[in-house]
Motif scaffolding. Sequence first.
Motif, PDB file in Angstrom:
ATOM      1  N   VAL A 271       0.834  -1.203   0.000  1.00  0.00           N
ATOM      2  CA  VAL A 271       0.000   0.000   0.000  1.00  0.00           C
ATOM      3  C   VAL A 271       0.863   1.245   0.000  1.00  0.00           C
ATOM      4  O   VAL A 271       0.575   2.233  -0.684  1.00  0.00           O
ATOM      5  N   GLU A 272       1.974   1.200   0.772  1.00  0.00           N
ATOM      6  CA  GLU A 272       2.825   2.378   0.861  1.00  0.00           C
ATOM      7  C   GLU A 272       3.565   2.645  -0.445  1.00  0.00           C
ATOM      8  O   GLU A 272       3.714   3.782  -0.869  1.00  0.00           O
ATOM      9  N   ARG A 283       0.197   9.928  -3.897  1.00  0.00           N
ATOM     10  CA  ARG A 283       0.619   9.669  -2.529  1.00  0.00           C
ATOM     11  C   ARG A 283       0.000  10.702  -1.595  1.00  0.00           C
ATOM     12  O   ARG A 283      -0.064  11.883  -1.923  1.00  0.00           O
ATOM     13  N   PRO A 284      -0.450  10.281  -0.412  1.00  0.00           N
ATOM     14  CA  PRO A 284      -1.014  11.240   0.522  1.00  0.00           C
ATOM     15  C   PRO A 284       0.077  12.171   1.051  1.00  0.00           C
ATOM     16  O   PRO A 284       1.219  11.800   1.158  1.00  0.00           O
ATOM     17  N   THR A 285      -0.314  13.367   1.358  1.00  0.00           N
ATOM     18  CA  THR A 285       0.638  14.367   1.839  1.00  0.00           C
ATOM     19  C   THR A 285       0.110  14.981   3.111  1.00  0.00           C
ATOM     20  O   THR A 285      -1.075  14.888   3.439  1.00  0.00           O
ATOM     21  N   SER A 286       1.016  15.642   3.815  1.00  0.00           N
ATOM     22  CA  SER A 286       0.750  16.414   5.030  1.00  0.00           C
ATOM     23  C   SER A 286      -0.087  15.634   6.031  1.00  0.00           C
ATOM     24  O   SER A 286       0.269  14.549   6.422  1.00  0.00           O
ATOM     25  N   GLU A 287      -1.264  16.183   6.416  1.00  0.00           N
ATOM     26  CA  GLU A 287      -2.080  15.603   7.491  1.00  0.00           C
ATOM     27  C   GLU A 287      -2.625  14.232   7.130  1.00  0.00           C
ATOM     28  O   GLU A 287      -2.624  13.323   7.942  1.00  0.00           O
ATOM     29  N   TRP A 292      -2.649   8.438   7.892  1.00  0.00           N
ATOM     30  CA  TRP A 292      -2.506   7.125   7.255  1.00  0.00           C
ATOM     31  C   TRP A 292      -1.391   6.324   7.931  1.00  0.00           C
ATOM     32  O   TRP A 292      -1.506   5.128   8.169  1.00  0.00           O
ATOM     33  N   ARG A 293      -0.277   6.997   8.244  1.00  0.00           N
ATOM     34  CA  ARG A 293       0.823   6.350   8.925  1.00  0.00           C
ATOM     35  C   ARG A 293       0.425   5.889  10.335  1.00  0.00           C
ATOM     36  O   ARG A 293       0.813   4.811  10.793  1.00  0.00           O
ATOM     37  N   ARG A 296      -1.682   2.825  10.116  1.00  0.00           N
ATOM     38  CA  ARG A 296      -0.852   1.669   9.758  1.00  0.00           C
ATOM     39  C   ARG A 296      -0.055   1.172  10.965  1.00  0.00           C
ATOM     40  O   ARG A 296       0.065  -0.046  11.196  1.00  0.00           O
ATOM     41  N   SER A 297       0.508   2.093  11.761  1.00  0.00           N
ATOM     42  CA  SER A 297       1.262   1.681  12.948  1.00  0.00           C
ATOM     43  C   SER A 297       0.358   0.995  13.969  1.00  0.00           C
ATOM     44  O   SER A 297       0.775   0.040  14.647  1.00  0.00           O
ATOM     45  N   LYS A 298      -0.895   1.455  14.095  1.00  0.00           N
ATOM     46  CA  LYS A 298      -1.832   0.795  15.006  1.00  0.00           C
ATOM     47  C   LYS A 298      -2.104  -0.636  14.565  1.00  0.00           C
ATOM     48  O   LYS A 298      -2.155  -1.564  15.374  1.00  0.00           O
TER      49      LYS A 298
END
Length: 341
Positions: A271-272, A283-287, A292-293, A296-298
């Motif tokens: 996905v990344e 690609r997603p940017t800023s907020e 999204w990150r 993903r970490s959760k």
Amino acid sequence: MTTTNNSTNTTVVLFKKAMLGFVGAAYVCFVLMLVMLVSVLLGVSLVKLWVEEPVYVEENMYFDYTVMNPYAVLDLGFVEYGKVMKSVPVGHVCNVGLLFVMPDSDYNRDIGMFQVVAESLSSKGDVISRASHPIMLHFRSSPIRAIQTFLYSAPFVLGIKSEIQRLNLALLKYKERHYPRTQSIRITLIPRAGIPFLPQIYEAKLIVKSELPWRKALVRNWKWTLYVWTSLYMYIMLLVPLLSCCRSLMFPNSMTRMRTISGYQHLADLVEEHPRVVGVKDRPTSENFKRWRQSRSKRKAMLLGEGFTETSVGSDATSMSVTRDEDTSEVGDSESICHLR
């Protein structure tokens, strides 16, 4: 009612997990004990191949009284009654002794001294070493014999004690060489000069003992320590490749969990790296990128913290798709806002 059902389901789930944990622990203990048993067998076998034992032979000797000087030969290479007599290994010091059981008779006392000759022979009959020793009965005066007979009269009559003497004689001591090797030992009885008479003998036993060289003796004295350490080394050598190459045999449940986690990790990396595959145009940017990150970490923390069943995998996949749709819509909204500006 719903709370009671939930608590019951939680109890059942906990019980199942406890039982699975107990079965898994028992399985791992069984595998470790099996590896330990194999390592102990290998370690003890290796040490036994390395450690040498001293030779000890005790055999009856039967003299041939049809010749002038009776003799008896003990062959160290013969098989008798299923018992294989082995020769003395090279480097050992060989000690040869003889035990005589003789009657304490007037005839033996009158003969007095006689000669015993011991010879170690090679396979060709050559004499390797030779020794000759005199022997006689222990002297006892007539009053001492009379008092002893009176005191031991009852045991003598009942057969508890007999009128014999045991004479132990050390004959040969030599070091075994590579060539020629000792094949047999010959014992010869020779009467004293001037008389042709030989003593009466009840029994004669030849005793052959060997002494190990100091290095081999040191290894033999510490063989139990070598058993322990060699078995421990073999256990480590068997356990390391087992954990490295056959982890699924040791921990089958953990390997399934790790495959699930690795699959989710691969999906997250996909996905990344390729957002267009999952419906994200750019690609997603800023907020949006930060959110999204975080999501993903959760998901990573949840996957690493506890295992997933098929139901949870399906629900997580659905939540991931929903999250990705939300991120995509948010990215699209942000792009439309940027275009409007």
